[in-house]
Design a protein around this motif. Structure first.
Motif, PDB file in Angstrom:
ATOM      1  N   ILE A  51       0.808  -1.212   0.000  1.00 43.43           N
ATOM      2  CA  ILE A  51       0.000   0.000   0.000  1.00 43.43           C
ATOM      3  C   ILE A  51       0.843   1.264   0.000  1.00 43.43           C
ATOM      4  O   ILE A  51       0.328   2.351  -0.175  1.00 43.43           O
ATOM      5  N   VAL A  52       2.146   1.107   0.222  1.00 42.25           N
ATOM      6  CA  VAL A  52       2.998   2.268   0.441  1.00 42.25           C
ATOM      7  C   VAL A  52       3.908   2.532  -0.754  1.00 42.25           C
ATOM      8  O   VAL A  52       4.574   1.625  -1.244  1.00 42.25           O
ATOM      9  N   THR A  53       3.913   3.762  -1.202  1.00 39.45           N
ATOM     10  CA  THR A  53       4.833   4.190  -2.251  1.00 39.45           C
ATOM     11  C   THR A  53       5.633   5.361  -1.708  1.00 39.45           C
ATOM     12  O   THR A  53       5.125   6.468  -1.582  1.00 39.45           O
ATOM     13  N   PHE A  54       6.887   5.094  -1.324  1.00 40.57           N
ATOM     14  CA  PHE A  54       7.753   6.121  -0.784  1.00 40.57           C
ATOM     15  C   PHE A  54       8.846   6.428  -1.804  1.00 40.57           C
ATOM     16  O   PHE A  54       9.551   5.530  -2.250  1.00 40.57           O
ATOM     17  N   ASP A  55       8.993   7.677  -2.165  1.00 40.72           N
ATOM     18  CA  ASP A  55      10.030   8.083  -3.101  1.00 40.72           C
ATOM     19  C   ASP A  55      10.839   9.212  -2.474  1.00 40.72           C
ATOM     20  O   ASP A  55      10.340  10.313  -2.291  1.00 40.72           O
ATOM     21  N   VAL A  56      12.071   8.910  -2.097  1.00 39.29           N
ATOM     22  CA  VAL A  56      12.943   9.938  -1.525  1.00 39.29           C
ATOM     23  C   VAL A  56      14.037  10.293  -2.521  1.00 39.29           C
ATOM     24  O   VAL A  56      15.112  10.746  -2.152  1.00 39.29           O
ATOM     25  N   GLY A  57      13.764  10.072  -3.782  1.00 44.42           N
ATOM     26  CA  GLY A  57      14.732  10.414  -4.826  1.00 44.42           C
ATOM     27  C   GLY A  57      15.029  11.902  -4.851  1.00 44.42           C
ATOM     28  O   GLY A  57      14.199  12.735  -4.499  1.00 44.42           O
ATOM     29  N   ALA A  67      14.920  11.232   5.848  1.00 48.59           N
ATOM     30  CA  ALA A  67      13.541  11.129   5.361  1.00 48.59           C
ATOM     31  C   ALA A  67      12.947   9.778   5.718  1.00 48.59           C
ATOM     32  O   ALA A  67      11.775   9.684   6.114  1.00 48.59           O
ATOM     33  N   LYS A  68      13.738   8.734   5.597  1.00 48.67           N
ATOM     34  CA  LYS A  68      13.251   7.387   5.926  1.00 48.67           C
ATOM     35  C   LYS A  68      12.912   7.290   7.410  1.00 48.67           C
ATOM     36  O   LYS A  68      11.929   6.646   7.792  1.00 48.67           O
ATOM     37  N   VAL A  69      13.722   7.921   8.255  1.00 45.86           N
ATOM     38  CA  VAL A  69      13.449   7.919   9.696  1.00 45.86           C
ATOM     39  C   VAL A  69      12.124   8.628   9.980  1.00 45.86           C
ATOM     40  O   VAL A  69      11.315   8.171  10.794  1.00 45.86           O
ATOM     41  N   LEU A  70      11.890   9.743   9.287  1.00 45.79           N
ATOM     42  CA  LEU A  70      10.638  10.473   9.463  1.00 45.79           C
ATOM     43  C   LEU A  70       9.442   9.637   9.031  1.00 45.79           C
ATOM     44  O   LEU A  70       8.398   9.623   9.691  1.00 45.79           O
ATOM     45  N   LEU A  71       9.591   8.930   7.924  1.00 42.46           N
ATOM     46  CA  LEU A  71       8.503   8.091   7.421  1.00 42.46           C
ATOM     47  C   LEU A  71       8.202   6.945   8.386  1.00 42.46           C
ATOM     48  O   LEU A  71       7.042   6.590   8.610  1.00 42.46           O
ATOM     49  N   GLU A  72       9.246   6.383   8.971  1.00 39.04           N
ATOM     50  CA  GLU A  72       9.049   5.319   9.953  1.00 39.04           C
ATOM     51  C   GLU A  72       8.317   5.857  11.189  1.00 39.04           C
ATOM     52  O   GLU A  72       7.450   5.181  11.756  1.00 39.04           O
ATOM     53  N   ALA A  73       8.677   7.076  11.596  1.00 40.82           N
ATOM     54  CA  ALA A  73       8.014   7.692  12.749  1.00 40.82           C
ATOM     55  C   ALA A  73       6.543   7.962  12.442  1.00 40.82           C
ATOM     56  O   ALA A  73       5.665   7.754  13.288  1.00 40.82           O
ATOM     57  N   PHE A  74       6.266   8.408  11.216  1.00 43.53           N
ATOM     58  CA  PHE A  74       4.879   8.628  10.796  1.00 43.53           C
ATOM     59  C   PHE A  74       4.099   7.318  10.840  1.00 43.53           C
ATOM     60  O   PHE A  74       2.974   7.263  11.346  1.00 43.53           O
ATOM     61  N   ALA A  75       4.685   6.256  10.280  1.00 42.28           N
ATOM     62  CA  ALA A  75       4.004   4.962  10.220  1.00 42.28           C
ATOM     63  C   ALA A  75       3.658   4.458  11.620  1.00 42.28           C
ATOM     64  O   ALA A  75       2.578   3.893  11.844  1.00 42.28           O
ATOM     65  N   LYS A  76       4.559   4.678  12.567  1.00 41.91           N
ATOM     66  CA  LYS A  76       4.316   4.236  13.950  1.00 41.91           C
ATOM     67  C   LYS A  76       3.258   5.110  14.612  1.00 41.91           C
ATOM     68  O   LYS A  76       2.346   4.601  15.273  1.00 41.91           O
ATOM     69  N   GLN A  77       3.368   6.423  14.432  1.00 42.48           N
ATOM     70  CA  GLN A  77       2.433   7.351  15.068  1.00 42.48           C
ATOM     71  C   GLN A  77       1.004   7.139  14.555  1.00 42.48           C
ATOM     72  O   GLN A  77       0.044   7.204  15.330  1.00 42.48           O
ATOM     73  N   CYS A  78       0.864   6.882  13.271  1.00 43.12           N
ATOM     74  CA  CYS A  78      -0.468   6.745  12.656  1.00 43.12           C
ATOM     75  C   CYS A  78      -0.894   5.294  12.498  1.00 43.12           C
ATOM     76  O   CYS A  78      -1.841   4.995  11.765  1.00 43.12           O
ATOM     77  N   ARG A  79      -0.188   4.388  13.144  1.00 37.30           N
ATOM     78  CA  ARG A  79      -0.569   2.972  13.234  1.00 37.30           C
ATOM     79  C   ARG A  79      -0.842   2.348  11.858  1.00 37.30           C
ATOM     80  O   ARG A  79      -1.837   1.655  11.652  1.00 37.30           O
ATOM     81  N   VAL A  80       0.067   2.609  10.926  1.00 33.54           N
ATOM     82  CA  VAL A  80      -0.111   2.131   9.559  1.00 33.54           C
ATOM     83  C   VAL A  80      -0.192   0.609   9.501  1.00 33.54           C
ATOM     84  O   VAL A  80      -1.022   0.046   8.774  1.00 33.54           O
ATOM     85  N   GLU A  81       0.651  -0.074  10.259  1.00 31.77           N
ATOM     86  CA  GLU A  81       0.642  -1.544  10.240  1.00 31.77           C
ATOM     87  C   GLU A  81      -0.675  -2.091  10.784  1.00 31.77           C
ATOM     88  O   GLU A  81      -1.266  -3.015  10.210  1.00 31.77           O
ATOM     89  N   GLU A  82      -1.155  -1.503  11.870  1.00 35.93           N
ATOM     90  CA  GLU A  82      -2.405  -1.967  12.485  1.00 35.93           C
ATOM     91  C   GLU A  82      -3.605  -1.736  11.565  1.00 35.93           C
ATOM     92  O   GLU A  82      -4.491  -2.579  11.459  1.00 35.93           O
ATOM     93  N   TYR A  83      -3.611  -0.562  10.889  1.00 33.48           N
ATOM     94  CA  TYR A  83      -4.753  -0.197  10.066  1.00 33.48           C
ATOM     95  C   TYR A  83      -4.570  -0.542   8.589  1.00 33.48           C
ATOM     96  O   TYR A  83      -5.381  -0.131   7.752  1.00 33.48           O
ATOM     97  N   ALA A  84      -3.534  -1.285   8.262  1.00 28.09           N
ATOM     98  CA  ALA A  84      -3.229  -1.604   6.864  1.00 28.09           C
ATOM     99  C   ALA A  84      -4.414  -2.175   6.086  1.00 28.09           C
ATOM    100  O   ALA A  84      -4.602  -1.823   4.916  1.00 28.09           O
ATOM    101  N   PRO A  85      -5.246  -3.051   6.673  1.00 27.49           N
ATOM    102  CA  PRO A  85      -6.385  -3.581   5.904  1.00 27.49           C
ATOM    103  C   PRO A  85      -7.349  -2.506   5.415  1.00 27.49           C
ATOM    104  O   PRO A  85      -8.077  -2.720   4.442  1.00 27.49           O
TER     105      PRO A  85
END
Length: 269
Positions: A51-57, A67-85
């Motif tokens: 579901i994720v398209t990350f482009d840090v080009g 940027a990757k660290v920020l994206l990981e922090a976002f994913a954790k804060q917004c519970r992306v793994e839990e709400y993935a379905p």
């Protein structure tokens, strides 16, 4: 007497009953055998959809890692793994900072779009998030990382009730800068008699006044660096010739918008 002779002597209805009973037993044996074979085979778990398209080009290595660290922090804060379905897609791109992020002094921002399913199964119904597309702006300055987010449903997903959230992460580069900043603040506090919290407030005010009155963009760290390195400032503060507030006011007054580098800042006399 053979089975065939026995059956021929029975009434027609009994012959049919016996035949159907035998057929039913055969079908039952086949079904049970098939179930047994199926149970022996390993069941493959359905693969999670991407579901994720990350482009840090376009970013240099250090910035890309940040940027990757920020994206990981976002994913954790917004519970992306839990709400993935319930998340249909997340798209991320690098952009110049939007005007409303100017005070954060981000060198760039990560713009995120997260599309929520029309019929979410995991995200709580009270969030009223169905069908929404959430928009986020992530960034990191010399001291802190954070993100802007709109829409109440999206804020609920990310566990906040505000349109700005400080992310609980310090990137490697930000950590180095934060250590320098704290060192500068503690030194300035020791020679000026102002508590560290007060020093930070004054640095923030000076940074804001430079931006508004002189169109000079200098961060709290850059101003603290000048205060820390200037022998004239140290002398003025140690001898109580000037207070910290007076030094910063003079700094703002004399700063030249054509010469706004730290090495060319005004001399306190």
């Amino acid at each position: 007497m053979s089975i065939e002779s026995f059956l021929k002597k029975q009434p027609r209805w009994l012959q049919l009953l016996i035949a159907f009973t035998f057929l039913g037993l055969c079908i039952l044996v086949i079904v049970l055998k098939a179930k047994s074979s199926f149970a022996d085979e390993p069941v493959e778990e359905p693969k999670a959809k991407s579901i994720v398209t990350f482009d840090v080009g376009g970013l240099e290595d250090d910035a890309a890692e940040e940027a990757k660290v920020l994206l990981e922090a976002f994913a954790k804060q917004c519970r992306v793994e839990e709400y993935a379905p319930d998340i249909e897609s997340i798209k991320a791109r690098i952009e110049d900072p939007y005007p409303f992020t100017e005070e954060k002094k981000w060198p760039y921002q990560i713009t995120l779009e997260m599309k929520i399913s029309d019929d979410p199964k995991v995200i709580p119904n009270e969030y009223r998030a169905w069908g929404h597309t959430c928009h986020f702006s992530l960034g990191s300055n010399e001291i802190k990382a954070g993100m802007f987010l709109s829409k109440s449903p999206c804020q609920s997903i990310c566990q906040t009730g505000s349109d700005y959230l400080t992310l609980p992460v310090i990137t490697k580069e930000a950590g180095i800068r934060l250590k320098e900043f704290n060192n500068n603040v503690n030194y300035i506090s020791s020679i000026s008699g102002v508590e560290p919290e007060g020093v930070i407030e004054m640095l923030t005010l000076a940074s804001k006044m430079l931006a508004e009155n002189k169109n000079i963009q200098l961060s709290q760290l850059e101003i603290s660096r000048w205060l820390y390195k200037s022998e004239d400032v140290s002398k003025a503060l140690k001898t109580k010739t000037f207070s910290l507030a007076e030094v910063l006011a003079l700094y703002v007054q004399l700063a030249n918008p054509l010469n706004d580098k730290i090495s060319n800042q005004p001399t306190i006399e």
